[in-house]
Design a protein around this motif. Structure first.
Motif, PDB file in Angstrom:
ATOM      1  N   ASP A  44       0.834  -1.199   0.000  1.00 12.73           N
ATOM      2  CA  ASP A  44       0.000   0.000   0.000  1.00 12.73           C
ATOM      3  C   ASP A  44       0.871   1.252   0.000  1.00 12.73           C
ATOM      4  OD1 ASP A  44      -2.315  -1.516  -0.033  1.00 12.73           O
ATOM      5  OD2 ASP A  44      -2.620  -1.391   2.137  1.00 12.73           O
ATOM      6  N   ALA A  45       1.995   1.220   0.719  1.00 15.56           N
ATOM      7  CA  ALA A  45       2.900   2.375   0.752  1.00 15.56           C
ATOM      8  C   ALA A  45       3.484   2.645  -0.633  1.00 15.56           C
ATOM      9  CB  ALA A  45       4.019   2.143   1.767  1.00 15.56           C
ATOM     10  N   ASP A  46       3.813   1.600  -1.379  1.00 16.52           N
ATOM     11  CA  ASP A  46       4.307   1.770  -2.750  1.00 16.52           C
ATOM     12  C   ASP A  46       3.247   2.461  -3.611  1.00 16.52           C
ATOM     13  OD1 ASP A  46       6.700   0.339  -2.181  1.00 16.52           O
ATOM     14  OD2 ASP A  46       5.782  -1.564  -2.778  1.00 16.52           O
ATOM     15  N   ARG A  47       2.017   2.007  -3.475  1.00 18.59           N
ATOM     16  CA  ARG A  47       0.923   2.600  -4.257  1.00 18.59           C
ATOM     17  C   ARG A  47       0.733   4.069  -3.890  1.00 18.59           C
ATOM     18  NH1 ARG A  47      -1.209  -2.482  -2.802  1.00 18.59           N
ATOM     19  NH2 ARG A  47      -1.336  -3.868  -4.592  1.00 18.59           N
ATOM     20  N   GLU A  48       0.747   4.370  -2.608  1.00 17.79           N
ATOM     21  CA  GLU A  48       0.544   5.754  -2.171  1.00 17.79           C
ATOM     22  C   GLU A  48       1.658   6.675  -2.665  1.00 17.79           C
ATOM     23  OE1 GLU A  48      -2.167   7.047  -0.898  1.00 17.79           O
ATOM     24  OE2 GLU A  48      -3.085   5.057  -0.902  1.00 17.79           O
ATOM     25  N   ALA A  49       2.888   6.172  -2.730  1.00 13.43           N
ATOM     26  CA  ALA A  49       4.000   6.977  -3.237  1.00 13.43           C
ATOM     27  C   ALA A  49       3.768   7.353  -4.703  1.00 13.43           C
ATOM     28  CB  ALA A  49       5.320   6.227  -3.079  1.00 13.43           C
ATOM     29  N   ARG A  55      -5.015   6.828 -14.104  1.00 13.86           N
ATOM     30  CA  ARG A  55      -3.793   6.231 -13.569  1.00 13.86           C
ATOM     31  C   ARG A  55      -3.957   5.831 -12.107  1.00 13.86           C
ATOM     32  NH1 ARG A  55       1.599   8.766 -16.369  1.00 13.86           N
ATOM     33  NH2 ARG A  55       0.707   9.131 -18.421  1.00 13.86           N
ATOM     34  N   VAL A  56      -4.675   6.636 -11.342  1.00 11.21           N
ATOM     35  CA  VAL A  56      -4.883   6.287  -9.931  1.00 11.21           C
ATOM     36  C   VAL A  56      -5.668   4.979  -9.815  1.00 11.21           C
ATOM     37  CG1 VAL A  56      -6.061   6.973  -7.799  1.00 11.21           C
ATOM     38  CG2 VAL A  56      -4.600   8.601  -8.998  1.00 11.21           C
ATOM     39  N   LYS A  57      -6.677   4.813 -10.632  1.00 13.86           N
ATOM     40  CA  LYS A  57      -7.423   3.546 -10.634  1.00 13.86           C
ATOM     41  C   LYS A  57      -6.482   2.384 -10.938  1.00 13.86           C
ATOM     42  CE  LYS A  57     -11.807   5.562 -11.986  1.00 13.86           C
ATOM     43  NZ  LYS A  57     -12.761   5.782 -13.079  1.00 13.86           N
ATOM     44  N   ALA A  58      -5.599   2.582 -11.912  1.00 14.69           N
ATOM     45  CA  ALA A  58      -4.647   1.528 -12.279  1.00 14.69           C
ATOM     46  C   ALA A  58      -3.632   1.277 -11.169  1.00 14.69           C
ATOM     47  CB  ALA A  58      -3.941   1.897 -13.585  1.00 14.69           C
ATOM     48  N   VAL A  59      -3.239   2.339 -10.450  1.00 12.72           N
ATOM     49  CA  VAL A  59      -2.301   2.176  -9.333  1.00 12.72           C
ATOM     50  C   VAL A  59      -2.895   1.250  -8.285  1.00 12.72           C
ATOM     51  CG1 VAL A  59      -1.302   3.372  -7.326  1.00 12.72           C
ATOM     52  CG2 VAL A  59      -1.017   4.335  -9.608  1.00 12.72           C
ATOM     53  N   TYR A  60      -4.149   1.484  -7.930  1.00 13.26           N
ATOM     54  CA  TYR A  60      -4.771   0.667  -6.888  1.00 13.26           C
ATOM     55  C   TYR A  60      -5.062  -0.759  -7.353  1.00 13.26           C
ATOM     56  CZ  TYR A  60      -4.814   4.692  -3.896  1.00 13.26           C
ATOM     57  OH  TYR A  60      -4.417   5.763  -3.128  1.00 13.26           O
ATOM     58  N   ALA A  61      -5.092  -0.972  -8.673  1.00  9.46           N
ATOM     59  CA  ALA A  61      -5.273  -2.321  -9.207  1.00  9.46           C
ATOM     60  C   ALA A  61      -3.931  -3.033  -9.411  1.00  9.46           C
ATOM     61  CB  ALA A  61      -6.027  -2.255 -10.531  1.00  9.46           C
ATOM     62  N   ALA A  62      -2.847  -2.294  -9.384  1.00  9.52           N
ATOM     63  CA  ALA A  62      -1.520  -2.867  -9.652  1.00  9.52           C
ATOM     64  C   ALA A  62      -1.132  -3.888  -8.585  1.00  9.52           C
ATOM     65  CB  ALA A  62      -0.472  -1.767  -9.723  1.00  9.52           C
ATOM     66  N   GLU A  63      -0.469  -4.931  -9.033  1.00 10.19           N
ATOM     67  CA  GLU A  63       0.002  -5.972  -8.124  1.00 10.19           C
ATOM     68  C   GLU A  63       1.519  -6.050  -8.067  1.00 10.19           C
ATOM     69  OE1 GLU A  63      -1.881  -9.604  -9.290  1.00 10.19           O
ATOM     70  OE2 GLU A  63      -3.872  -8.886  -8.744  1.00 10.19           O
ATOM     71  N   THR A  64       2.208  -5.554  -9.105  1.00  5.84           N
ATOM     72  CA  THR A  64       3.667  -5.668  -9.151  1.00  5.84           C
ATOM     73  C   THR A  64       4.331  -4.309  -9.329  1.00  5.84           C
ATOM     74  OG1 THR A  64       3.803  -5.924 -11.563  1.00  5.84           O
ATOM     75  CG2 THR A  64       3.495  -7.949 -10.244  1.00  5.84           C
ATOM     76  N   ARG A  65       5.604  -4.254  -8.982  1.00  8.49           N
ATOM     77  CA  ARG A  65       6.375  -3.020  -9.160  1.00  8.49           C
ATOM     78  C   ARG A  65       6.447  -2.612 -10.621  1.00  8.49           C
ATOM     79  NH1 ARG A  65      11.588  -3.456  -5.116  1.00  8.49           N
ATOM     80  NH2 ARG A  65      10.416  -3.254  -3.173  1.00  8.49           N
ATOM     81  N   PRO A  98      11.862  12.334 -12.919  1.00 14.39           N
ATOM     82  CA  PRO A  98      12.182  11.803 -11.587  1.00 14.39           C
ATOM     83  C   PRO A  98      12.087  12.834 -10.468  1.00 14.39           C
ATOM     84  CG  PRO A  98      14.154  11.921 -12.955  1.00 14.39           C
ATOM     85  CD  PRO A  98      12.992  12.263 -13.838  1.00 14.39           C
ATOM     86  N   ASP A  99      12.133  14.118 -10.783  1.00 18.12           N
ATOM     87  CA  ASP A  99      12.074  15.132  -9.713  1.00 18.12           C
ATOM     88  C   ASP A  99      10.690  15.228  -9.073  1.00 18.12           C
ATOM     89  OD1 ASP A  99      10.938  16.303 -11.993  1.00 18.12           O
ATOM     90  OD2 ASP A  99      11.646  18.301 -11.490  1.00 18.12           O
ATOM     91  N   LEU A 100       9.714  14.517  -9.596  1.00 24.70           N
ATOM     92  CA  LEU A 100       8.383  14.495  -8.987  1.00 24.70           C
ATOM     93  C   LEU A 100       8.305  13.524  -7.821  1.00 24.70           C
ATOM     94  CD1 LEU A 100       6.050  14.702 -12.109  1.00 24.70           C
ATOM     95  CD2 LEU A 100       6.642  16.514 -10.503  1.00 24.70           C
ATOM     96  N   TRP A 101       9.350  12.727  -7.600  1.00 23.01           N
ATOM     97  CA  TRP A 101       9.380  11.839  -6.443  1.00 23.01           C
ATOM     98  C   TRP A 101       9.697  12.676  -5.273  1.00 23.01           C
ATOM     99  CZ3 TRP A 101       7.104   7.415  -6.587  1.00 23.01           C
ATOM    100  CH2 TRP A 101       7.069   6.643  -7.751  1.00 23.01           C
TER     101      TRP A 101
END
Length: 64
Positions: free
Chosen positions: A12-17, A39-49, A61-64
């Motif tokens: 869940d922490a990976d998804r929230e990031a 994309r948010v819908k897809a993030v919450y459906a994602a299972e892998t990195r 990358p500066d958006l991290w």
């Protein structure tokens, strides 16, 4: 950095990031609200990195 371990399961922490990164992209005008929502819908459906990585690979990358 380093290569993404595409097959690793995400937390869940990976998804929230990633959601935070997408939110910053909307604020910068890099994504529309519609793109963000999709994309948010897809993030919450994602299972892998790998799936998460693919949802944000076109953002700097500066958006991290």
């Amino acid at each position: 950095g380093g290569p993404v371990q595409r097959e690793f399961r995400v937390s869940d922490a990976d998804r929230e990031a990633v959601v935070r990164r997408l939110h910053r992209a909307v604020g910068d005008g890099r994504l529309t609200v519609t793109e963000f929502d999709e994309r948010v819908k897809a993030v919450y459906a994602a299972e892998t990195r790998g799936e998460l990585h693919d949802l944000a690979r076109d953002l700097p990358p500066d958006l991290w």
